[in-house]
Design an enzyme around this catalytic site. Sequence first.
Site, PDB file in Angstrom:
ATOM      1  N   GLY A 268       0.819  -1.213   0.000  1.00  0.00           N
ATOM      2  CA  GLY A 268       0.000   0.000   0.000  1.00  0.00           C
ATOM      3  C   GLY A 268       0.847   1.255   0.000  1.00  0.00           C
ATOM      4  O   GLY A 268       0.863   1.997  -0.967  1.00  0.00           O
ATOM      5  N   PHE A 269       1.526   1.508   1.105  1.00  0.00           N
ATOM      6  CA  PHE A 269       2.483   2.618   1.251  1.00  0.00           C
ATOM      7  C   PHE A 269       1.843   4.000   1.150  1.00  0.00           C
ATOM      8  O   PHE A 269       2.539   4.993   1.002  1.00  0.00           O
ATOM      9  CB  PHE A 269       3.633   2.487   0.224  1.00  0.00           C
ATOM     10  CG  PHE A 269       4.241   1.113   0.180  1.00  0.00           C
ATOM     11  CD1 PHE A 269       5.031   0.660   1.224  1.00  0.00           C
ATOM     12  CD2 PHE A 269       4.011   0.259  -0.896  1.00  0.00           C
ATOM     13  CE1 PHE A 269       5.570  -0.614   1.208  1.00  0.00           C
ATOM     14  CE2 PHE A 269       4.557  -1.025  -0.921  1.00  0.00           C
ATOM     15  CZ  PHE A 269       5.334  -1.464   0.127  1.00  0.00           C
ATOM     16  N   GLY A 496       0.280  -6.621   3.774  1.00  0.00           N
ATOM     17  CA  GLY A 496       1.568  -7.310   3.724  1.00  0.00           C
ATOM     18  C   GLY A 496       2.451  -6.995   4.909  1.00  0.00           C
ATOM     19  O   GLY A 496       3.556  -7.507   5.011  1.00  0.00           O
ATOM     20  N   ARG A 655       6.651  -0.944  22.501  1.00  0.00           N
ATOM     21  CA  ARG A 655       6.669  -2.397  22.569  1.00  0.00           C
ATOM     22  C   ARG A 655       6.610  -2.998  21.162  1.00  0.00           C
ATOM     23  O   ARG A 655       5.767  -2.604  20.360  1.00  0.00           O
ATOM     24  CB  ARG A 655       5.406  -2.788  23.352  1.00  0.00           C
ATOM     25  CG  ARG A 655       5.228  -4.200  23.634  1.00  0.00           C
ATOM     26  CD  ARG A 655       6.166  -4.648  24.720  1.00  0.00           C
ATOM     27  NE  ARG A 655       6.202  -6.095  24.660  1.00  0.00           N
ATOM     28  CZ  ARG A 655       5.250  -6.865  25.156  1.00  0.00           C
ATOM     29  NH1 ARG A 655       4.249  -6.325  25.812  1.00  0.00           N
ATOM     30  NH2 ARG A 655       5.300  -8.153  25.018  1.00  0.00           N
ATOM     31  N   ASN A 658       5.712  -8.262  17.289  1.00  0.00           N
ATOM     32  CA  ASN A 658       6.116  -9.497  16.601  1.00  0.00           C
ATOM     33  C   ASN A 658       7.505  -9.242  16.014  1.00  0.00           C
ATOM     34  O   ASN A 658       7.666  -8.399  15.123  1.00  0.00           O
ATOM     35  CB  ASN A 658       5.100  -9.846  15.503  1.00  0.00           C
ATOM     36  CG  ASN A 658       5.486 -11.096  14.718  1.00  0.00           C
ATOM     37  OD1 ASN A 658       6.656 -11.321  14.400  1.00  0.00           O
ATOM     38  ND2 ASN A 658       4.501 -11.917  14.390  1.00  0.00           N
ATOM     39  N   THR A 661       7.728  -9.836  11.944  1.00  0.00           N
ATOM     40  CA  THR A 661       7.065  -8.874  11.048  1.00  0.00           C
ATOM     41  C   THR A 661       7.603  -7.464  11.291  1.00  0.00           C
ATOM     42  O   THR A 661       7.685  -6.659  10.364  1.00  0.00           O
ATOM     43  CB  THR A 661       5.527  -8.901  11.237  1.00  0.00           C
ATOM     44  OG1 THR A 661       5.216  -8.654  12.598  1.00  0.00           O
ATOM     45  CG2 THR A 661       4.949 -10.235  10.823  1.00  0.00           C
ATOM     46  N   GLY A 730       5.167   1.165  10.444  1.00  0.00           N
ATOM     47  CA  GLY A 730       5.190   1.028   8.992  1.00  0.00           C
ATOM     48  C   GLY A 730       6.033   2.070   8.287  1.00  0.00           C
ATOM     49  O   GLY A 730       6.526   1.848   7.185  1.00  0.00           O
ATOM     50  N   GLU A 731       6.202   3.230   8.909  1.00  0.00           N
ATOM     51  CA  GLU A 731       6.832   4.327   8.177  1.00  0.00           C
ATOM     52  C   GLU A 731       8.180   4.764   8.715  1.00  0.00           C
ATOM     53  O   GLU A 731       9.009   5.300   7.985  1.00  0.00           O
ATOM     54  CB  GLU A 731       5.843   5.504   8.112  1.00  0.00           C
ATOM     55  CG  GLU A 731       4.721   5.168   7.169  1.00  0.00           C
ATOM     56  CD  GLU A 731       3.520   6.076   7.275  1.00  0.00           C
ATOM     57  OE1 GLU A 731       3.411   6.993   6.472  1.00  0.00           O
ATOM     58  OE2 GLU A 731       2.670   5.840   8.156  1.00  0.00           O
TER      59      GLU A 731
HETATM   60 MO1  MOS Z   1       1.038   5.786   4.848  1.00  0.00          MO
HETATM   61  S1  MOS Z   1       1.929   7.113   3.562  1.00  0.00           S
HETATM   62  O1  MOS Z   1       0.010   6.889   5.677  1.00  0.00           O
HETATM   63  O2  MOS Z   1       0.255   4.527   3.987  1.00  0.00           O
END
Ligand code: MOS
Length: 764
Positions: A268-269, A496, A655, A658, A661, A730-731
Amino acid sequence: MSPSRGNAIEKPETKTWLPGGAPDPVAQKHGLLGQPISRLDGPLKVRGTARFAAEVVPEGMLYAAVAFSTIAKGYMSLLDVSAAEAAPGVVLVMTYRNAPKMQPPPLMNSKPLAAGASDLPIMQDDRVHWNGQPIAVVLAETQEQADHAVSLIRVTYKTEPAVTSFKQAQAKAHPPESILGEPPKLEIGDVDTALESASHKIDLTFRTPRENHNAIELHACTVEWDKDGCLTLHDASQLISATAWTLAQIFGLPENKVRVVSPYVGGGFGGKCLWDHQILAVAAAKVAQRPVRLTLSREGVFRVIGGRTTTEQRVALGAGKDGRLNALLHTGVAAMTAHNSCPEQFTFPARHLYAAPAIRVAQEVANLDMLANTFMRAPGESIGTFALECAIDEMAEMLGMDPIEFRRINEPTQDPTSGSPFSARHIVQAYARGAERFGWSKRSRRPRTRREGEWLIGMGVATATYPYYRMPGGAARIRLTADGHATVSMASHEMGMGTATVQTQAAAERLGLPLDHVTFEYGDTNLPQGTLAGGSSQTASIGAAVIAAHHALVQELLKLAGNDWPLAGLKPEEVEARDGRLCCRESPERCESYVSILKRARRDHVECQVDAAPPDELEKWSMHSYGAQFCEVKVNAITGETRVTRFLGSFDCGRILNAKTAASQFRGGIIMGLGLALMEETQFDERTGRVMNPSLAEYHIPTHMDVPTIEVLWTDIPDPQSPMGAHGIGEIGITGVGAAVANAVYNATGQRIRELPITLDKLL
Ligand code: MOS
């Protein structure tokens, strides 16, 4: 995409996440949480049994192909689709002449569930707003027939003057109303005077290019309308609830008549949101009265899905001989359109990272006639840390200090712009561990002193940072059945990154059940409303909703357990779940299993659905993730080629839920950061507004051969203010990488490159 923050409070209170003030057992203990459990959705994907949005095959489905405009602004004086309509297999050619009436998409951030990437009307008239805008959709019996027919469409344009040059647009740059709820401009102290009087000062300009989204899975959807006018969209999406609501507004449908399903997403990103292609597929399916699949070609993704925008940034720093910053300025301009809501928050890191008595941050936008830009993994923070962290490196060098020591000296005790206390900040520790592990002490202070044959070798470091967000508006449902199985449901997303696995782990731990007794349901708007998978917020957002639902479930179970049994008289916060039972925390021998409680109550299940508590923690605390990015490069002294030879990220993100991942998320972010540092660049023709490299042959991203061994470490210290003690991750991995690479290139070559990507021509 971000909730706004309030003012500082004087006495911080500790959020416990459980009513009654009890500590959350799940944030503290290390059972299933933190374990490196393999992705539960992995086998389905490896075996090819997971059906993605473009693999659903409804009866009678048609295939779509899209024609794109070739001018940036004007109108179509002639649009001849007769040859396309006559081509074999063609069922419909949809243009503005026969498209159904559609409302413009409500713009993201304008309403809680608005998902429009742009609020331009879609295929409602002959106007062209950007080079690449969809002007026709062909539906045919096969993909090949649709692709062929689209090539037969003839268009003549009447062009109008368009703004397609960043420089030209910059002349009319202006501050946007807000930057994701934050003020575009903030000033503390007198920056100009402080800079003037500083014994050491630098004033630098940085440039970053456009980038396009290139997830492995192309943007695609399959659309079905049923006889009752209900719409089902099988989509590759990171915001299904908002997509469903927004489609209802566009097509004038009741909200309960739109269902969006998205169980599997191939990356996605920030790009897998609501763009023209889904709306056009829904419209075409409505006109043709048949199901439609629309898969954008790779070129199509470049034409209609926005990406990271170009910026020009200024960073000026002033410091005294003692190495303390007395002024920090970060300003700049991002290219945008008048129709979207993504101002690229590149000044966010400078608002929270360093103590300085005088700070000015200010962002402007310059409107172009181009495809709406959008969120792309750490929008703002990825390129903002490039400018800021390169400048910090230059300042440290001017002071003759080690850059890590310089950062340590300027570590703030509270948020430097909001004054709020930090909820959790262990950045100094992350630096120390990273430096030790990476062998930072072996770095030569003087640039261009290490050479092996043709190769110049250097090391660089930079800070990674990304805000903690939690989105309001989500709800979770937990259903516990008499056989001791639980199903946790929320309309959330697995793109993902491991959500399905991590949330199963977290729910199993909280319920005291083995992993295989818990199912996490997601990816379908028929489930309780979810929040978007964006802004690294989803993990905490789901966590908070599950905590609320679990609390209600325990309450219900205690009621069912009755008064004359071991759990009699206990409140939810006085019990703990373990081994399929509820137990009194104080005296663990007072226990009863779920199976026994439900059996005695003659119930086959118990179910609770509760909204998550609003994200109040963001009002009281400065909440961020941090990291220290270490890079070693070799640069060829003859060709200018840069190879990254080693990389290490040492993170502090609460924390870790996993280990497997999480490591993948950090590494993936770093790899995308290597692309940002060294290769990614959308070539935008400033004369015509046309993207010139809309393919992976010409738009370069890292391949396996470009990626060295990447080591990741984390502090694993829970954030007491966040659900489960966790932050989304994620970022953060991409942030700081551009600067770490640039600083390493400087250490290797003695050349400061202040414009991304650092391609070889810039080093010769
Ligand atoms: Mo992120 S750029 O908020 O999927």
